[in-house]
Design a protein around this motif. Structure first.
Motif, PDB file in Angstrom:
ATOM      1  N   HIS A  87       0.815  -1.214   0.000  1.00  0.00           N
ATOM      2  CA  HIS A  87       0.000   0.000   0.000  1.00  0.00           C
ATOM      3  C   HIS A  87       0.851   1.267   0.000  1.00  0.00           C
ATOM      4  CE1 HIS A  87      -3.374   2.656   0.844  1.00  0.00           C
ATOM      5  NE2 HIS A  87      -2.720   3.139   1.886  1.00  0.00           N
ATOM      6  N   THR A  94       1.892  -3.977   4.366  1.00  0.00           N
ATOM      7  CA  THR A  94       0.847  -3.475   5.253  1.00  0.00           C
ATOM      8  C   THR A  94      -0.134  -4.580   5.618  1.00  0.00           C
ATOM      9  OG1 THR A  94       1.004  -1.237   4.340  1.00  0.00           O
ATOM     10  CG2 THR A  94      -1.040  -1.812   5.474  1.00  0.00           C
ATOM     11  N   HIS A  96      -3.551  -5.678   7.839  1.00  0.00           N
ATOM     12  CA  HIS A  96      -4.763  -5.192   8.496  1.00  0.00           C
ATOM     13  C   HIS A  96      -5.027  -6.085   9.707  1.00  0.00           C
ATOM     14  CE1 HIS A  96      -5.671  -2.533   5.121  1.00  0.00           C
ATOM     15  NE2 HIS A  96      -5.302  -3.523   4.336  1.00  0.00           N
ATOM     16  N   THR A  97      -5.147  -5.470  10.871  1.00  0.00           N
ATOM     17  CA  THR A  97      -5.310  -6.267  12.090  1.00  0.00           C
ATOM     18  C   THR A  97      -6.663  -6.959  12.147  1.00  0.00           C
ATOM     19  OG1 THR A  97      -6.252  -4.455  13.414  1.00  0.00           O
ATOM     20  CG2 THR A  97      -3.825  -4.634  13.325  1.00  0.00           C
ATOM     21  N   THR A 139      -3.203   0.161  10.776  1.00  0.00           N
ATOM     22  CA  THR A 139      -2.544  -0.963  10.128  1.00  0.00           C
ATOM     23  C   THR A 139      -1.205  -1.246  10.802  1.00  0.00           C
ATOM     24  OG1 THR A 139      -1.500   0.493   8.494  1.00  0.00           O
ATOM     25  CG2 THR A 139      -3.625  -0.509   7.897  1.00  0.00           C
ATOM     26  N   ASN A 141       2.629  -2.312   9.920  1.00  0.00           N
ATOM     27  CA  ASN A 141       3.499  -2.261   8.748  1.00  0.00           C
ATOM     28  C   ASN A 141       4.882  -2.855   9.024  1.00  0.00           C
ATOM     29  OD1 ASN A 141       1.851  -0.557   6.724  1.00  0.00           O
ATOM     30  ND2 ASN A 141       1.713   0.612   8.626  1.00  0.00           N
ATOM     31  N   CYS A 159       1.637  -8.940  14.406  1.00  0.00           N
ATOM     32  CA  CYS A 159       1.480  -7.700  15.174  1.00  0.00           C
ATOM     33  C   CYS A 159       1.455  -8.046  16.652  1.00  0.00           C
ATOM     34  CB  CYS A 159       0.190  -6.982  14.773  1.00  0.00           C
ATOM     35  SG  CYS A 159      -0.046  -5.359  15.569  1.00  0.00           S
TER      36      CYS A 159
END
Length: 256
Positions: A87, A94, A96-97, A139, A141, A159
């Protein structure tokens, strides 16, 4: 206190309390790094968001979005846009959680890579997010550090989130002092230094008692060394923690 995790996708990734184990720590003889309590506590002070499938990331070194490709190992035609994509360009990956997080006033979410977990060719980026007011998700990264290929396996954390009372940081004043200005602390330090040297000398001499003890456990037990004693100590803190017991996320009951 609650960390509210609002689901933002049909199949949100799993969130679990931080796990203590690391492959590189397991690889040491006698799993020596696990004797370092600060390492283990860092590994477990937060929650992991887990990758739901095996993915492969390839970067050719270019700065465009299309210079980075991401595929699902199980199904190359699978659309990963809801989970991970190129992205921001420049080799940034990137994730997305799958959640929008909300914290009580004054608290924020510190998001980054899992502590003490390294990946060749890619570096986790950290972010402090004011989740006490933010009405949209953030997000996670990662930055490719060189052209090449990296992978995330199913169940691997992409994450790591921690809840921090960040606004109080502005009230902290670092003060540089000489150890001599605190005679009691200097005395405690000297006791530690003396017992440490004596214990290491005993190990080098292959003293049976020292060999059996293997390592000093003052910090692990929350104790201060006693002068003249290599392994015995006295309680130093009533608040010492040597194991995390973070809660597993639960599903909220619908309001009637």
């Amino acid at each position: 206190m609650e960390l509210e995790c609002f689901v933002m996708t049909t199949y949100p990734p799993e969130i679990v309390p931080g796990r203590p184990d690391r492959d590189w720590m397991d690889a040491f003889m006698a799993r020596f790094p696990y004797r370092c309590l600060p390492l283990v506590m860092a590994n477990t002070t937060g929650w992991e968001i887990l990758c739901p499938t095996d993915i492969t990331i390839v970067w050719n070194g270019g700065m465009g979005k299309n210079d980075l490709t991401i595929t699902c190992d199980a199904d190359p035609t699978y659309n990963l846009d809801h989970l991970v994509q190129s992205h921001f360009t420049h080799g940034v990956v990137t994730f997305h959680t799958g959640y929008m997080f909300r914290t009580p006033p004054g608290y924020a979410v510190l998001a980054g890579g899992p502590p003490n977990h390294s990946k060749d060719g890619i570096q986790a980026l950290s972010g402090l997010v004011e989740t006490d007011w933010l009405p949209f998700p953030f997000t996670m990264n990662w930055l490719m550090t060189r052209p090449g290929m990296v992978s995330f396996k199913k169940g691997e954390p992409f994450c790591f989130i921690q809840v921090v009372e960040h606004k109080k940081m502005d009230d902290v004043q670092p003060v540089i002092k000489q150890l001599e200005s605190d005679p009691d602390l200097k005395k405690q330090f000297q006791a530690w230094a003396d017992t440490r040297q004596a214990f290491n000398d005993s190990l080098m001499a292959r003293n049976p008692e020292a060999m059996k003890e293997a390592w000093q456990k003052f910090y692990f037990k929350g104790e201060r060394p006693v002068p003249g004693e290599e392994v015995k100590g006295v309680k130093a803190s009533d608040d010492h923690i040597n194991r995390r017991r973070l809660k597993t996320p639960r599903v909220a009951r619908p309001k009637r």
